[in-house]
Scaffold this motif. Structure first.
Motif, PDB file in Angstrom:
ATOM      1  N   ASP A   1     -51.168   1.909  79.947  1.00 58.24           N
ATOM      2  CA  ASP A   1     -51.782   2.830  79.080  1.00 58.24           C
ATOM      3  C   ASP A   1     -51.418   4.347  79.102  1.00 58.24           C
ATOM      4  O   ASP A   1     -52.171   5.073  79.335  1.00 58.24           O
ATOM      5  CB  ASP A   1     -53.253   2.680  79.589  1.00 58.24           C
ATOM      6  CG  ASP A   1     -53.882   1.300  79.475  1.00 58.24           C
ATOM      7  OD1 ASP A   1     -53.530   0.424  78.553  1.00 58.24           O
ATOM      8  OD2 ASP A   1     -54.788   0.765  80.429  1.00 58.24           O
ATOM      9  N   VAL A   2     -50.371   4.563  78.962  1.00 62.51           N
ATOM     10  CA  VAL A   2     -49.803   6.039  78.749  1.00 62.51           C
ATOM     11  C   VAL A   2     -50.244   6.115  77.208  1.00 62.51           C
ATOM     12  O   VAL A   2     -49.940   5.566  76.534  1.00 62.51           O
ATOM     13  CB  VAL A   2     -48.059   5.834  78.865  1.00 62.51           C
ATOM     14  CG1 VAL A   2     -47.613   7.207  78.664  1.00 62.51           C
ATOM     15  CG2 VAL A   2     -47.704   5.469  80.164  1.00 62.51           C
TER      16      VAL A   2
ATOM     17  N   VAL B   1     -47.693  10.747  74.447  1.00 61.16           N
ATOM     18  CA  VAL B   1     -46.764  11.058  75.540  1.00 61.16           C
ATOM     19  C   VAL B   1     -45.589  10.179  75.373  1.00 61.16           C
ATOM     20  O   VAL B   1     -44.366  10.874  75.469  1.00 61.16           O
ATOM     21  CB  VAL B   1     -47.422  11.039  76.962  1.00 61.16           C
ATOM     22  CG1 VAL B   1     -46.559  10.975  77.937  1.00 61.16           C
ATOM     23  CG2 VAL B   1     -48.617  11.737  77.261  1.00 61.16           C
ATOM     24  N   VAL B   2     -45.571   9.146  75.130  1.00 60.08           N
ATOM     25  CA  VAL B   2     -44.465   8.240  74.875  1.00 60.08           C
ATOM     26  C   VAL B   2     -43.791   8.850  73.716  1.00 60.08           C
ATOM     27  O   VAL B   2     -42.519   8.802  73.683  1.00 60.08           O
ATOM     28  CB  VAL B   2     -44.918   6.707  74.451  1.00 60.08           C
ATOM     29  CG1 VAL B   2     -43.706   5.854  74.135  1.00 60.08           C
ATOM     30  CG2 VAL B   2     -45.685   6.195  75.676  1.00 60.08           C
TER      31      VAL B   2
ATOM     32  N   LEU C   1     -45.552  10.764  82.327  1.00 57.92           N
ATOM     33  CA  LEU C   1     -45.586   9.335  82.434  1.00 57.92           C
ATOM     34  C   LEU C   1     -46.090   8.906  83.878  1.00 57.92           C
ATOM     35  O   LEU C   1     -46.379   7.789  83.938  1.00 57.92           O
ATOM     36  CB  LEU C   1     -44.119   8.966  82.179  1.00 57.92           C
ATOM     37  CG  LEU C   1     -43.943   9.166  80.469  1.00 57.92           C
ATOM     38  CD1 LEU C   1     -42.413   8.681  80.346  1.00 57.92           C
ATOM     39  CD2 LEU C   1     -44.792   8.696  79.611  1.00 57.92           C
TER      40      LEU C   1
ATOM     41  N   ASP D   1     -44.223   2.055  78.506  1.00 57.92           N
ATOM     42  CA  ASP D   1     -45.596   1.814  78.606  1.00 57.92           C
ATOM     43  C   ASP D   1     -46.181   0.915  79.542  1.00 57.92           C
ATOM     44  O   ASP D   1     -46.635   0.753  80.541  1.00 57.92           O
ATOM     45  CB  ASP D   1     -46.598   1.672  77.437  1.00 57.92           C
ATOM     46  CG  ASP D   1     -48.040   1.818  77.586  1.00 57.92           C
ATOM     47  OD1 ASP D   1     -48.517   1.641  78.642  1.00 57.92           O
ATOM     48  OD2 ASP D   1     -48.610   1.636  76.615  1.00 57.92           O
TER      49      ASP D   1
ATOM     50  N   VAL E   1     -43.533   5.088  86.123  1.00 59.29           N
ATOM     51  CA  VAL E   1     -42.589   4.819  84.995  1.00 59.29           C
ATOM     52  C   VAL E   1     -41.491   3.718  85.027  1.00 59.29           C
ATOM     53  O   VAL E   1     -41.197   2.798  84.308  1.00 59.29           O
ATOM     54  CB  VAL E   1     -42.226   5.947  84.078  1.00 59.29           C
ATOM     55  CG1 VAL E   1     -41.140   6.698  84.864  1.00 59.29           C
ATOM     56  CG2 VAL E   1     -41.992   5.656  82.661  1.00 59.29           C
TER      57      VAL E   1
END
Length: 194
Positions: free
Chosen positions: A146-147, A151-152, A189, A142, A193
């Motif tokens: 602000d992912v 999703v992470v 991402l 992250d 990333v």
């Protein structure tokens, strides 16, 4: 503090480090089932009583070993970031190379770390250390971008799955096998990333 005190402290830290390193080697070689104070002491070349001096029980020792693995993970990610341009293609390649190393060149260590990680499901004392592993890795992805958390979570679940499948494969996959899957996983991402 005297030089003698500093010397004893340094010797104590070297012994503690030897015990942690020996613990991971025992787990690598014998699995969790073969991990005991006696086996670790023999591997570390220290008296068995010294393990009790540094760690109150086997769970505390396993927690410390797992946390040590977290530190290695952070260092690995730092090295990967340092050598990788900030684009998704390069990042996919770098992660693929690292995964290939984990399942081939560092296979025994990877299995030992996963065994410790999975042991947290049975031993609550290890859960904070296991969660720390996830938190550290997620934080590295992250990094203020602000992912979305889902999703992470999905990315790391997929990487864990890839590693587990690779560890049971007859022939360990190479970086070229991992890279296309990672390119797909990295899409949500974004290119930043890396």
């Amino acid at each position: 503090m005297t030089a003698g005190t500093d010397g004893r402290r340094a010797k104590g830290e070297r012994r503690r480090r030897a015990i942690l390193d020996a613990t991971l080697r025992v787990v690598e070689r014998d699995g969790i089932a073969g991990t005991s104070h006696r086996a670790i002491a023999r591997e570390a070349g220290v008296p068995a009583a010294s393990i009790s001096y540094y760690f109150t029980g086997i769970d505390e020792l396993l927690v410390a070993t797992l946390l040590e693995s977290v530190d290695l993970l952070v260092a690995d990610i730092g090295r990967m970031r340092a050598r990788t341009p900030a684009d998704a293609g390069a990042w996919a390649r770098t992660i693929a190379e690292n995964l290939a190393l984990l399942v081939d060149g560092r296979r025994a260590r990877t299995i030992a770390e996963y065994e410790l990680y999975l042991l947290a499901a049975r031993r609550p004392a290890l859960r904070p250390a296991a969660r720390r592993w996830i938190e550290v890795a997620a934080g590295q992805v992250d990094r203020g971008l602000d992912v979305p958390p889902e999703v992470v979570t999905a990315f790391f679940a997929a990487v864990d799955g890839l590693l587990m499948q690779a560890l049971i494969a007859d022939e360990p996959p190479g970086a070229a096998d991992f890279e296309p899957v990672l390119r797909f996983l990295l899409r949500p991402l974004g290119a930043e990333v890396g």
